[in-house]
Design a protein around this motif. Structure first.
Motif: not given
Length: 112
Positions: A9-10, A65-66
């Motif tokens: 993710r990211n 999430p970032w």
């Protein structure tokens, strides 16, 4: 076949290329190294330090999430990031120029 770094993710295709220049070619390798060692290798390979990229990777390795990084957690990550930069600077591993960084990526530079 191993999952690419960008499967975390990211992280996207640019992350695949950047981490590959540091010898990290799979998500499993990145997870095994952990965020600090992996980021240190990335900087040693000639990448420029970027705090948001660092904490986006950390959050991604946690499946978050970032932009989930805030407050005291973000402050603590900044201290870790600054420590990584200081180690690289003290070791002399930071390339002095963009051309040296390119040469290091292709294996012909003076620093590896």
């Amino acid at each position: 076949m191993a999952a690419p770094v960008s499967s975390i993710r990211n992280l996207g295709p640019a992350s695949d290329a950047a981490f590959a220049s540091a010898g990290i070619t799979s998500a499993e390798q990145l997870r095994d190294l952990g965020p600090d060692d992996a980021y240190e290798r990335l900087l040693q390979s000639g990448a420029r330090p970027h705090f948001i990229a660092y904490y986006a990777m950390v959050m991604g390795l946690q499946g978050r999430p970032w932009n989930d990084c805030q407050g005291a957690e973000k402050t603590a990550l900044r201290a870790r990031f600054d420590a990584i930069k200081a180690r690289i600077s003290a070791s002399g591993a930071t390339p002095n120029s963009e051309i040296e960084a390119i040469l290091n990526r292709i294996g012909t530079g003076t620093r590896r």
